[in-house]
Motif scaffolding. Structure first.
Motif, mmCIF file in Angstrom:
data_model
loop_
_atom_site.group_PDB
_atom_site.id
_atom_site.type_symbol
_atom_site.label_atom_id
_atom_site.label_comp_id
_atom_site.label_asym_id
_atom_site.label_seq_id
_atom_site.Cartn_x
_atom_site.Cartn_y
_atom_site.Cartn_z
ATOM 1 N N ALA A 97 5.648 0.727 3.744
ATOM 2 C CA ALA A 97 5.557 2.462 3.999
ATOM 3 C C ALA A 97 6.361 3.268 3.393
ATOM 4 C CB ALA A 97 4.061 3.236 4.341
ATOM 5 N N GLU A 116 5.827 4.090 11.537
ATOM 6 C CA GLU A 116 5.108 3.772 10.079
ATOM 7 C C GLU A 116 3.989 3.183 12.049
ATOM 8 O OE1 GLU A 116 3.788 0.147 7.501
ATOM 9 O OE2 GLU A 116 6.083 -0.631 8.915
ATOM 10 N N ASP A 142 -0.566 4.334 8.467
ATOM 11 C CA ASP A 142 0.390 4.003 7.493
ATOM 12 C C ASP A 142 -0.705 2.848 6.387
ATOM 13 O OD1 ASP A 142 1.599 6.180 7.493
ATOM 14 O OD2 ASP A 142 2.622 5.637 9.141
ATOM 15 N N ARG A 143 -0.611 1.883 7.372
ATOM 16 C CA ARG A 143 -0.929 0.113 7.130
ATOM 17 C C ARG A 143 -1.642 -0.520 7.109
ATOM 18 N NH1 ARG A 143 3.557 -4.505 7.157
ATOM 19 N NH2 ARG A 143 4.460 -2.701 7.883
ATOM 20 N N LYS A 147 -2.638 -0.786 2.372
ATOM 21 C CA LYS A 147 -2.376 0.639 2.523
ATOM 22 C C LYS A 147 -4.095 0.562 3.161
ATOM 23 C CE LYS A 147 0.568 4.088 -0.077
ATOM 24 N NZ LYS A 147 1.677 2.568 0.697
#
Lengths: 317, 259
Positions: free
Chosen positions: B3, B37, B223-224, B238
């Motif tokens: 991200a 993250e 975020d991921r 995502k």
């Protein structure tokens, strides 16, 4: 008051007399009949016990006046002191040696593992009496004891006869034997701690020794203390074996007295009562230590028995 | 891929293999995690996701490849072109940069809540006791347990224990927070309070790797999302892409079963 559930009262239209009998059923007002069989058993057992106490107390062969005369005899008290410090010193040394032995035995290092295994195998596998006699007669096996480089020159040397007195032989013999048993007790305790605890401590960056001291050992103490208390009590009594190497412990002292006055049984009773007194004090100390190490476990105690909690919190130690 | 690709990754894993005997659990994992993250790792049980997490702080040793955290290779040191295995003290120092939250909480049962939280700061990081207590008290308040400072873990519910465990992990000011199925051992009604605490952390810019079965958490806070199966990373991206419109059949199957 009892709350009558609604479906029940609906199913029975004549609610009033029912409510009365429902009140009668409230378990809070129940009587508990005295268990006759149990009472009878108590009476019988107490009668037998009282009779036995009377038989022992009035039996002149026990020589209670002699027991009283020698109970605080100087020689007896000196012997008692020797027994206590010998047991304490041997136990302390035994624990100090037993802990590294236990850690070594649980390690992945083959050398540490086999040395520890060999130690436990030998000292647990031979009678304590034989070990004491061997230590006492060490000068016969090795007249000179020297500190030296293996197969190399000697750095320092002592005459074994000077080094091995009854005291050193007794301490070495008892401590090494104790270490072997303590190693196994401690190992059992360390194994009882959930593996995730050590892992968590290490995941937070504790070095293995710190993880052991701060996290694993305090939890292991819960299962180490009861058998250690047991072990210490056997140690107190095992010290009586040192009388064979002319160490003046409690038993040796009373023996030396009854060898002069031939009051064998009364003097043995003196020793028995002293041993029982020491062991009672030790048991009380042990249960305090156990309570201390159970401190994280209060919740479980609350569920089991609400009364114990108060004593639990009072115990400062 | 990540991200926030602008910064250098705080964690790099390259071709990580791990086998237990003949059972290969990780079969070549490549992964970069950017600072701040929040990554959720999903996958069926046996997919290797927990093992991957345990390899990151070297609770498990990997057999091939490498893992690097904050520029340092975990468990090894490059001296010239010789790669040398580190001793336990150096590994302990590397681990002290990470905080971990376990599925079964693993609080220290013989210590109170406060003692649990200050143990690593005082004992490992050399923080002064008074400062550690202050920091710990703040963290325990933050997870909503200010009144439980002197309680022992067994006196707390599972959800409360796990929140203490989170405070304990935060107290070492970790570069990365690792969560190993933090809600899997909780009763359903207690899952929410722990997830809420974790969502809070995610908003505060902490780097988090969360192995979880909570699709809801992945959707809201991550975020991921990385989807793992059979020791491989099958797919990542995502949350709205992976969870709503997965490209791979295996991911679709898994999501279909859990949702």
């Amino acid at each position: 008051m009892v709350d009558v559930s609604s479906p029940q009262s609906k199913s029975r239209p004549e609610a009033l007399p029912d409510r009365q009998s429902d009140d009668l059923r409230d378990v809070a007002r129940a009587h508990r009949p005295i268990p006759k069989g149990k009472v009878l058993l108590w009476v019988v057992v107490l009668l037998f016990a009282a009779d036995f106490a009377r038989a022992v107390g009035t039996n002149e062969n026990f020589g209670w006046p002699v027991v009283a005369e020698f109970f605080f005899n100087r020689t007896v008290l000196e012997g008692l002191w020797v027994t206590i410090w010998l047991a304490v010193v041997s136990m302390v040394l035994g624990v100090m040696l037993g802990l590294p032995l236990a850690i070594a035995r649980m390690s992945n290092d083959p050398l540490a593992k086999s040395i520890s295994g060999l130690f436990v195998w030998f000292f647990r596998g031979t009678p304590l009496l034989v070990q004491l006699i061997l230590w006492y007669n060490l000068s016969f096996l090795f007249p000179e004891i020297s500190l030296s480089i293996p197969f190399g020159p000697s750095l320092a040397a002592w005459n074994a006869n000077d080094l091995i007195t009854p005291i050193t032989a007794a301490i070495i013999g008892l401590a090494l034997n104790e270490a072997a048993y303590m190693a196994e007790i401690i190992r059992g305790g360390l194994l009882s701690v959930e593996r995730g605890q050590k892992e968590t401590a290490e995941a937070f960056g504790m070095k293995p020794m710190r993880a052991l001291w701060r996290v694993v050992i305090p939890q292991a103490m819960r299962s180490i203390v009861p058998p250690s208390g047991n072990q210490f009590i056997s140690m107190i009594k095992a010290t009586s074996l040192v009388s064979v190497i002319a160490m003046a412990d409690l038993l040796y002292s009373v023996q030396s007295i009854y060898n002069r006055n031939f009051e064998v049984i009364p003097l043995l009773m003196v020793a028995v009562i002293w041993y029982l007194l020491i062991v009672s004090v030790l048991s009380a100390i042990q249960s305090r230590i156990e309570r201390y190490y159970a401190r994280g476990d209060q919740q479980r105690v609350v569920f089991d028995n609400p009364e114990t909690v108060t004593t639990q919190e009072e115990a400062p130690l | 891929m990540t991200a926030t690709t602008a910064q250098a990754p705080i964690l790099r894993a390259r071709n990580v293999h791990k086998a237990f005997g003949s059972n290969e659990v990780l079969k070549g994992i490549d992964m970069d995690i950017a600072p701040s993250e929040v990554v959720a790792i999903l996958g069926p049980s046996g997919s290797g996701k927990s093992t991957l997490l345990r390899c990151i702080n070297r609770l498990e040793e990997i057999n091939k490849g490498f893992i690097e955290v904050d520029g340092e290779q975990i468990g090894y040191k490059l001296q010239g072109d010789r790669l040398v295995a580190l001793g336990s003290a150096a590994i302990a120092r590397q681990r002290s940069k990470m905080g971990m939250v376990f599925q079964s909480f693993n609080l220290f049962p013989h210590m109170t809540v406060l003692q649990n939280v200050i143990e690593a700061p005082v004992g490992v990081h050399g923080v002064k006791r008074r400062e550690a207590v202050e920091l710990a008290t703040g963290l325990i308040e933050k997870v909503g347990l200010a009144d439980k400072l002197n309680a022992y873990p067994r006196q707390l519910s599972g959800g409360q224990q796990q929140r203490v465990a989170i405070a304990r992990a935060l107290a070492v000011k970790p570069k990365i927070l690792l969560f190993d199925e933090p809600t899997s051992a909780l009763d359903p009604e207690l899952v929410g309070e722990v997830l809420a605490t974790m969502k809070d952390l995610a908003k505060q810019g902490l780097t988090m790797i969360v192995v979880t079965h909570e699709i809801g958490f992945a959707k809201e806070a991550a975020d991921r999302v990385i989807f793992m199966d059979g020791g491989h990373i099958v797919e990542q991206g995502k949350p709205e892409e992976i969870l709503v419109n997965p490209q791979r059949e295996r991911t679709r199957e898994f999501l279909h079963r859990v949702l």
